[in-house]
Motif scaffolding. Sequence first.
Motif, PDB file in Angstrom:
ATOM      1  N   MET A  17       0.906  -1.070  -0.142  1.00 33.30           N
ATOM      2  CA  MET A  17       0.031   0.032  -0.060  1.00 33.30           C
ATOM      3  C   MET A  17       0.994   1.238   0.063  1.00 33.30           C
ATOM      4  N   ASP A  18       2.064   1.231   0.789  1.00 33.79           N
ATOM      5  CA  ASP A  18       2.863   2.324   0.810  1.00 33.79           C
ATOM      6  C   ASP A  18       3.374   2.624  -0.454  1.00 33.79           C
ATOM      7  N   TYR A  19       3.926   1.615  -1.074  1.00 35.12           N
ATOM      8  CA  TYR A  19       4.708   1.523  -2.222  1.00 35.12           C
ATOM      9  C   TYR A  19       4.008   2.125  -3.296  1.00 35.12           C
ATOM     10  N   VAL A  20       2.483   1.884  -3.620  1.00 31.65           N
ATOM     11  CA  VAL A  20       1.701   2.101  -4.780  1.00 31.65           C
ATOM     12  C   VAL A  20       1.141   3.595  -4.330  1.00 31.65           C
ATOM     13  N   LEU A  21       1.198   4.077  -3.389  1.00 27.94           N
ATOM     14  CA  LEU A  21       0.705   5.264  -2.824  1.00 27.94           C
ATOM     15  C   LEU A  21       1.982   6.334  -3.108  1.00 27.94           C
ATOM     16  N   GLU A  22       3.174   5.881  -3.186  1.00 29.27           N
ATOM     17  CA  GLU A  22       4.461   6.877  -3.151  1.00 29.27           C
ATOM     18  C   GLU A  22       4.736   6.941  -4.558  1.00 29.27           C
ATOM     19  N   HIS A  23       4.480   5.778  -5.411  1.00 33.86           N
ATOM     20  CA  HIS A  23       4.781   5.737  -7.097  1.00 33.86           C
ATOM     21  C   HIS A  23       3.714   5.763  -7.906  1.00 33.86           C
ATOM     22  N   ASN A  24       2.549   5.673  -7.339  1.00 34.92           N
ATOM     23  CA  ASN A  24       1.294   5.577  -8.257  1.00 34.92           C
ATOM     24  C   ASN A  24       1.270   4.329  -9.159  1.00 34.92           C
ATOM     25  N   HIS A  25       2.132   3.311  -9.054  1.00 32.98           N
ATOM     26  CA  HIS A  25       1.853   2.215  -9.961  1.00 32.98           C
ATOM     27  C   HIS A  25       2.332   0.936  -9.004  1.00 32.98           C
ATOM     28  N   GLN A  26       2.054  -0.130  -9.641  1.00 38.09           N
ATOM     29  CA  GLN A  26       2.519  -1.557  -8.925  1.00 38.09           C
ATOM     30  C   GLN A  26       4.126  -1.480  -8.988  1.00 38.09           C
ATOM     31  N   PRO A  27       4.821  -2.272  -8.202  1.00 37.78           N
ATOM     32  CA  PRO A  27       6.136  -2.431  -8.317  1.00 37.78           C
ATOM     33  C   PRO A  27       6.304  -3.283  -9.491  1.00 37.78           C
ATOM     34  N   LYS A  28       7.679  -3.082 -10.157  1.00 40.61           N
ATOM     35  CA  LYS A  28       7.664  -3.708 -11.545  1.00 40.61           C
ATOM     36  C   LYS A  28       7.954  -5.153 -11.208  1.00 40.61           C
ATOM     37  N   THR A  29       8.710  -5.552 -10.223  1.00 38.35           N
ATOM     38  CA  THR A  29       8.823  -6.996  -9.972  1.00 38.35           C
ATOM     39  C   THR A  29       8.865  -7.370  -8.468  1.00 38.35           C
ATOM     40  N   VAL A  30       8.525  -8.648  -8.022  1.00 39.55           N
ATOM     41  CA  VAL A  30       8.536  -8.744  -6.697  1.00 39.55           C
ATOM     42  C   VAL A  30       9.820  -8.640  -6.314  1.00 39.55           C
ATOM     43  N   TYR A  31      10.746  -9.146  -6.918  1.00 37.91           N
ATOM     44  CA  TYR A  31      12.487  -8.981  -6.545  1.00 37.91           C
ATOM     45  C   TYR A  31      12.675  -7.424  -6.295  1.00 37.91           C
ATOM     46  N   ALA A  32      12.189  -6.584  -7.060  1.00 35.75           N
ATOM     47  CA  ALA A  32      12.420  -5.096  -6.777  1.00 35.75           C
ATOM     48  C   ALA A  32      11.701  -4.656  -5.392  1.00 35.75           C
ATOM     49  N   PHE A  33      10.445  -5.113  -5.278  1.00 36.14           N
ATOM     50  CA  PHE A  33       9.630  -4.911  -4.067  1.00 36.14           C
ATOM     51  C   PHE A  33      10.092  -5.317  -2.896  1.00 36.14           C
ATOM     52  N   ALA A  34      10.862  -6.370  -2.920  1.00 34.58           N
ATOM     53  CA  ALA A  34      11.530  -7.113  -1.590  1.00 34.58           C
ATOM     54  C   ALA A  34      12.570  -6.489  -1.395  1.00 34.58           C
ATOM     55  N   LYS A  35      13.464  -5.923  -2.563  1.00 31.57           N
ATOM     56  CA  LYS A  35      14.634  -5.154  -2.301  1.00 31.57           C
ATOM     57  C   LYS A  35      14.482  -3.921  -1.731  1.00 31.57           C
ATOM     58  N   VAL A  36      13.306  -3.182  -1.952  1.00 24.94           N
ATOM     59  CA  VAL A  36      12.930  -1.834  -1.525  1.00 24.94           C
ATOM     60  C   VAL A  36      12.716  -2.111  -0.215  1.00 24.94           C
ATOM     61  N   ASN A  37      12.056  -3.073   0.396  1.00 27.10           N
ATOM     62  CA  ASN A  37      11.545  -3.292   1.750  1.00 27.10           C
ATOM     63  C   ASN A  37      12.605  -4.136   2.609  1.00 27.10           C
ATOM     64  N   ASN A  38      13.722  -4.525   1.952  1.00 29.66           N
ATOM     65  CA  ASN A  38      14.652  -5.356   2.699  1.00 29.66           C
ATOM     66  C   ASN A  38      14.247  -6.515   3.282  1.00 29.66           C
ATOM     67  N   PHE A  39      13.721  -7.566   2.410  1.00 23.60           N
ATOM     68  CA  PHE A  39      13.358  -8.882   2.931  1.00 23.60           C
ATOM     69  C   PHE A  39      13.623  -9.795   1.654  1.00 23.60           C
ATOM     70  N   GLU A  40      13.770 -10.947   1.931  1.00 17.78           N
ATOM     71  CA  GLU A  40      13.999 -12.082   0.887  1.00 17.78           C
ATOM     72  C   GLU A  40      12.526 -12.186  -0.216  1.00 17.78           C
ATOM     73  N   GLU A  41      13.093 -12.470  -1.421  1.00 10.39           N
ATOM     74  CA  GLU A  41      11.828 -12.366  -2.318  1.00 10.39           C
ATOM     75  C   GLU A  41      10.982 -13.626  -1.930  1.00 10.39           C
ATOM     76  N   GLN A  42      11.615 -14.661  -1.338  1.00 11.31           N
ATOM     77  CA  GLN A  42      10.898 -15.811  -0.867  1.00 11.31           C
ATOM     78  C   GLN A  42       9.810 -15.493   0.055  1.00 11.31           C
ATOM     79  N   LYS A  43       9.914 -14.675   0.870  1.00 11.18           N
ATOM     80  CA  LYS A  43       9.136 -14.158   1.884  1.00 11.18           C
ATOM     81  C   LYS A  43       7.884 -13.722   1.259  1.00 11.18           C
ATOM     82  N   PHE A  44       7.771 -13.246   0.348  1.00 10.06           N
ATOM     83  CA  PHE A  44       6.754 -12.522  -0.469  1.00 10.06           C
ATOM     84  C   PHE A  44       5.665 -13.951  -1.024  1.00 10.06           C
ATOM     85  N   TYR A  45       6.348 -14.874  -1.512  1.00 14.62           N
ATOM     86  CA  TYR A  45       5.824 -15.911  -1.968  1.00 14.62           C
ATOM     87  C   TYR A  45       5.257 -16.961  -1.124  1.00 14.62           C
TER      88      TYR A  45
END
Length: 218
Positions: A17-45
Motif C-alpha cells: 500500500m505504501d509503495y503504490v501510494l508513493e509511486h502511483n503504480h505497482q512494483p515492477k517485480t517482486v524482486y524489486a519490491f522485496a529489495k526496496v523493503n529489505n526482505f527476501e523475495e521468497q518471503k513474499f511467495y
Amino acid sequence: MAKKKNITKNDIISFYMDYVLEHNHQPKTVYAFAKVNNFEEQKFYDHFGSFEAVEKHVFTAFYHNTITVLEKSDDYKSFDARNKLLSFYFTFFENLTANRSYVKYALEHHKSDLKSLSLLKDLKRVFTDYIASLEIDLIEIKQEQIDRIQQRGLKETAWFQLLLTLKFWIDDTSPGFEKTDIFIEKSVNTSFDVLNVAPIRTLIDFGKFIFKEKIQMN
C-alpha cells in the motif's frame, strides 16, 4: 544490512500500500519490491502468488478487521439483523476511510463498473457469506428451489447495495463523510422495510383463514 526475517502477510500488505501510494503504480517485480523493503523475495511467495493477490486480500482484510471489531462488542451480539448490518457498514467504512488514499487509488478508475471488478471478487464472497449468516427473515415458501432463489437474490441485492455505497463514498466530499453515513442509514433501513415480511405473512394467514372458512361453509 541484514534482511528482515519475520515478514507477515500484514507486513507485505502495508509495504504494498505504501509503495503504490508513493509511486502511483505497482512494483515492477517482486524482486524489486522485496529489495526496496529489505526482505527476501521468497518471503513474499510464502504469503502471496502475485501483486494481484495482494490487492484482493487488502479488501478482505478490511472485512475481517471489521468483523473482529464487531465481535468484541456485546451490544452487537444482541442486535437484530438490521442493526448488525448497520453496525457492519459503519465500521467497514471507518476502515476504508482510514485507508482512503489507497482505496481510491485501487478503485478510482473502476468506479463506474465495480460490479465486474475482479479486485473485489473475494470481498463479495466473504460479504455475501456474512449476509447469509444474519438469517434475514424472508417469506417461507417451503419450496426448496424457490427458497434458494430468494437467498441468492438477497445476497446479490446486498452486494449491489454495498457497491452503490462504495461508489457514493468515493465521490463524497462532505466533512467526516457525513453524507455517506446518511446514505448508509437510509439505504439499509429502506432495504429492511422492503423485506419486512410480517405484514405479508399476516395477509397470507388471513387468506388461509378465509379460504378454510369458505370451504367449511360450502
